[in-house]
Write a protein that holds these residues in place. Sequence first.
Motif, PDB file in Angstrom:
ATOM      1  N   LEU A   1       1.025  -1.040  -0.012  1.00 29.18           N
ATOM      2  CA  LEU A   1       0.233  -0.030  -0.452  1.00 29.18           C
ATOM      3  C   LEU A   1       1.316   1.234   0.314  1.00 29.18           C
ATOM      4  CD1 LEU A   1      -2.543  -1.024   2.804  1.00 29.18           C
ATOM      5  CD2 LEU A   1      -2.890  -1.798   0.655  1.00 29.18           C
ATOM      6  N   SER A   2       1.125   1.866  -1.631  1.00 29.12           N
ATOM      7  CA  SER A   2       1.868   2.721  -1.312  1.00 29.12           C
ATOM      8  C   SER A   2       1.462   4.357  -0.600  1.00 29.12           C
ATOM      9  CB  SER A   2       2.768   2.878  -2.902  1.00 29.12           C
ATOM     10  OG  SER A   2       1.461   3.653  -3.475  1.00 29.12           O
ATOM     11  N   PRO A   3       2.793   4.540   0.090  1.00 22.71           N
ATOM     12  CA  PRO A   3       2.331   6.140   0.322  1.00 22.71           C
ATOM     13  C   PRO A   3       2.935   7.394  -0.320  1.00 22.71           C
ATOM     14  CG  PRO A   3       5.057   5.095   1.115  1.00 22.71           C
ATOM     15  CD  PRO A   3       4.064   4.145   0.753  1.00 22.71           C
ATOM     16  N   THR A   4       2.139   8.491   0.265  1.00 22.93           N
ATOM     17  CA  THR A   4       2.195   8.960  -1.034  1.00 22.93           C
ATOM     18  C   THR A   4       3.832  10.349  -0.770  1.00 22.93           C
ATOM     19  OG1 THR A   4       1.042  11.002   0.390  1.00 22.93           O
ATOM     20  CG2 THR A   4      -0.087  10.009  -0.673  1.00 22.93           C
ATOM     21  N   ASP A   5       4.218  10.781   0.442  1.00 20.86           N
ATOM     22  CA  ASP A   5       5.395  11.110   0.676  1.00 20.86           C
ATOM     23  C   ASP A   5       6.631  10.502  -0.276  1.00 20.86           C
ATOM     24  OD1 ASP A   5       7.175  10.172   3.180  1.00 20.86           O
ATOM     25  OD2 ASP A   5       5.742   9.782   3.041  1.00 20.86           O
ATOM     26  N   PRO A   6       7.169  11.215  -0.984  1.00 20.90           N
ATOM     27  CA  PRO A   6       8.747  10.757  -1.731  1.00 20.90           C
ATOM     28  C   PRO A   6       9.121   9.942  -0.855  1.00 20.90           C
ATOM     29  CG  PRO A   6       7.914  12.988  -2.521  1.00 20.90           C
ATOM     30  CD  PRO A   6       7.139  12.716  -1.106  1.00 20.90           C
ATOM     31  N   MET A   7       9.920  10.843   0.388  1.00 23.51           N
ATOM     32  CA  MET A   7      11.219   9.680   0.568  1.00 23.51           C
ATOM     33  C   MET A   7      10.528   8.611   1.448  1.00 23.51           C
ATOM     34  SD  MET A   7      13.322  11.484   3.858  1.00 23.51           S
ATOM     35  CE  MET A   7      14.850  10.250   4.348  1.00 23.51           C
ATOM     36  N   THR A   8       9.206   8.575   1.398  1.00 23.88           N
ATOM     37  CA  THR A   8       8.857   7.281   2.145  1.00 23.88           C
ATOM     38  C   THR A   8       8.677   5.833   1.080  1.00 23.88           C
ATOM     39  OG1 THR A   8       7.974   8.121   4.160  1.00 23.88           O
ATOM     40  CG2 THR A   8       6.934   5.932   3.299  1.00 23.88           C
ATOM     41  N   ARG A   9       8.555   6.696  -0.171  1.00 23.89           N
ATOM     42  CA  ARG A   9       7.504   5.663  -1.045  1.00 23.89           C
ATOM     43  C   ARG A   9       9.150   5.020  -1.645  1.00 23.89           C
ATOM     44  NH1 ARG A   9       3.124   6.767  -4.845  1.00 23.89           N
ATOM     45  NH2 ARG A   9       4.310   6.427  -6.316  1.00 23.89           N
ATOM     46  N   GLY A  10      10.201   6.618  -1.649  1.00 16.90           N
ATOM     47  CA  GLY A  10      11.563   6.150  -1.672  1.00 16.90           C
ATOM     48  C   GLY A  10      12.366   4.534  -1.235  1.00 16.90           C
ATOM     49  N   VAL A  26       6.173  -9.275  -4.323  1.00 16.39           N
ATOM     50  CA  VAL A  26       5.343  -8.259  -4.275  1.00 16.39           C
ATOM     51  C   VAL A  26       4.474  -7.554  -5.466  1.00 16.39           C
ATOM     52  CG1 VAL A  26       6.495  -6.012  -3.598  1.00 16.39           C
ATOM     53  CG2 VAL A  26       8.008  -7.951  -2.893  1.00 16.39           C
ATOM     54  N   ARG A  27       3.851  -7.236  -4.488  1.00 14.19           N
ATOM     55  CA  ARG A  27       2.891  -7.022  -5.625  1.00 14.19           C
ATOM     56  C   ARG A  27       2.454  -5.292  -4.824  1.00 14.19           C
ATOM     57  NH1 ARG A  27      -3.557  -8.263  -6.210  1.00 14.19           N
ATOM     58  NH2 ARG A  27      -4.569  -6.654  -6.861  1.00 14.19           N
ATOM     59  N   TRP A  28       2.623  -4.390  -5.201  1.00 13.62           N
ATOM     60  CA  TRP A  28       2.272  -2.485  -5.962  1.00 13.62           C
ATOM     61  C   TRP A  28       1.086  -1.886  -5.872  1.00 13.62           C
ATOM     62  CZ3 TRP A  28       6.563   1.070  -3.495  1.00 13.62           C
ATOM     63  CH2 TRP A  28       6.241   1.614  -3.532  1.00 13.62           C
ATOM     64  N   GLU A  29       0.483  -1.316  -4.658  1.00 12.36           N
ATOM     65  CA  GLU A  29      -0.775  -0.971  -4.747  1.00 12.36           C
ATOM     66  C   GLU A  29      -0.819   0.246  -4.193  1.00 12.36           C
ATOM     67  OE1 GLU A  29      -3.783  -1.810  -5.714  1.00 12.36           O
ATOM     68  OE2 GLU A  29      -3.378  -4.150  -5.758  1.00 12.36           O
ATOM     69  N   GLU A  30      -0.903   1.245  -5.338  1.00 14.95           N
ATOM     70  CA  GLU A  30      -1.042   3.041  -5.319  1.00 14.95           C
ATOM     71  C   GLU A  30      -2.633   3.501  -4.642  1.00 14.95           C
ATOM     72  OE1 GLU A  30       0.200   5.217  -5.963  1.00 14.95           O
ATOM     73  OE2 GLU A  30       2.564   4.101  -7.429  1.00 14.95           O
ATOM     74  N   ALA A  31      -2.541   3.090  -3.346  1.00 15.01           N
ATOM     75  CA  ALA A  31      -3.712   3.097  -3.025  1.00 15.01           C
ATOM     76  C   ALA A  31      -4.123   4.058  -2.569  1.00 15.01           C
ATOM     77  CB  ALA A  31      -2.988   2.431  -1.363  1.00 15.01           C
ATOM     78  N   ARG A  32      -2.830   5.591  -2.306  1.00 20.68           N
ATOM     79  CA  ARG A  32      -3.540   6.663  -2.440  1.00 20.68           C
ATOM     80  C   ARG A  32      -3.415   7.552  -3.180  1.00 20.68           C
ATOM     81  NH1 ARG A  32      -1.009   4.416   1.848  1.00 20.68           N
ATOM     82  NH2 ARG A  32      -1.740   3.835   3.805  1.00 20.68           N
ATOM     83  N   GLY A  33      -3.568   6.407  -4.588  1.00 18.56           N
ATOM     84  CA  GLY A  33      -3.204   8.129  -5.893  1.00 18.56           C
ATOM     85  C   GLY A  33      -4.563   8.145  -6.481  1.00 18.56           C
ATOM     86  N   GLY A  34      -5.415   9.008  -5.341  1.00 18.22           N
ATOM     87  CA  GLY A  34      -6.797   9.773  -6.188  1.00 18.22           C
ATOM     88  C   GLY A  34      -8.123   9.277  -5.831  1.00 18.22           C
TER      89      GLY A  34
END
Length: 317
Positions: A1-10, A26-34
């Motif tokens: 569940l990917s976060p929004t702030d760049p550093m944590t995402r990195g 690994v499954r990457w989910e843009e859980a907060r993308g809109g």
Amino acid sequence: LSPTDPMTRGQLRRMAELAREEGHEVRWEEARGGATAPFRTVGGLRRLLRRAERVVMGDPFSRYVQLLLTITRARDLVVVDDGTATMEFVAQLARGERLVRWHRKGGRLSPRDLLFAPVSAAARRRLTPEGSGSGRGRRVEVFSAMPIDEIPDGVVVGDNDFAWTRARFGPPRLTSGADLVGTSLVETGVVDGDRYLDAVRALAEAHGATRYFAHRRESADKLHRLAVETGLEVVRPDLPLELIARRGPIGRTVLSFPSTVVHTLPRALAGTPVRVAVCDIDPTWLTATASPRAQGFLSGVTGTARDVHRLAVVSPA
């Protein structure tokens, strides 16, 4: 569940790479993308969660995690978290309290809190172990490096000794100076920004620190000001600090305010001559809006740490 702030995402991207190297999918989910992202994420994970026998999760205070907990039927739930919030989570679970982050405790409920309250209550019930009669019970485990004193009935506690980290990285090359570890206590509204900057400057001068390892949630503006006014080299790690320190180079002394690292770094750096030293938060540094529990909680984080050197509270000039 990917976060929004760049550093944590990195950092999460880099950890995903390590997980794949270790053979995990690994499954990457843009859980907060809109606005529609939560619906897509929940819809995409619903079948997997309902079929799963075991669910391993991170932050149990996350509303997203709590929402997903209401979907799963798994009988084996594992919380994996080395954050200071783990201490509060287990204590709240033991006392049957509402799940709320320590730095927000004592404040008024927001409209969003009230709206989400039924989901949070359901998640808390899911995280409460059930009897194991006829194999239909629910097992709950907390796997953490943090000290856990109040253990709820039926909860299994696993100890993270960072064996994988030590086997995978290091031993590190050591520098002759000291490094200072940053904290997001200003960003969470607990510590006054000016007082924090003064304390960092005094601590760096007293111990000869040259680098400042930024917490992933520290603001760019604060870090810029800190670099200009203290002369410290600000480092924004692309991996969790425990892995960065184990890879090296790292100072022979690592300075920190009360935070997770005073518990995790001694384990990650076991077998090396690195000394971890912690400086308490002076009550005068707290903001007027800080939680009434802030000072006691932070003192507890420091007081329960093992294999660290306690420093006197710095007195900024």
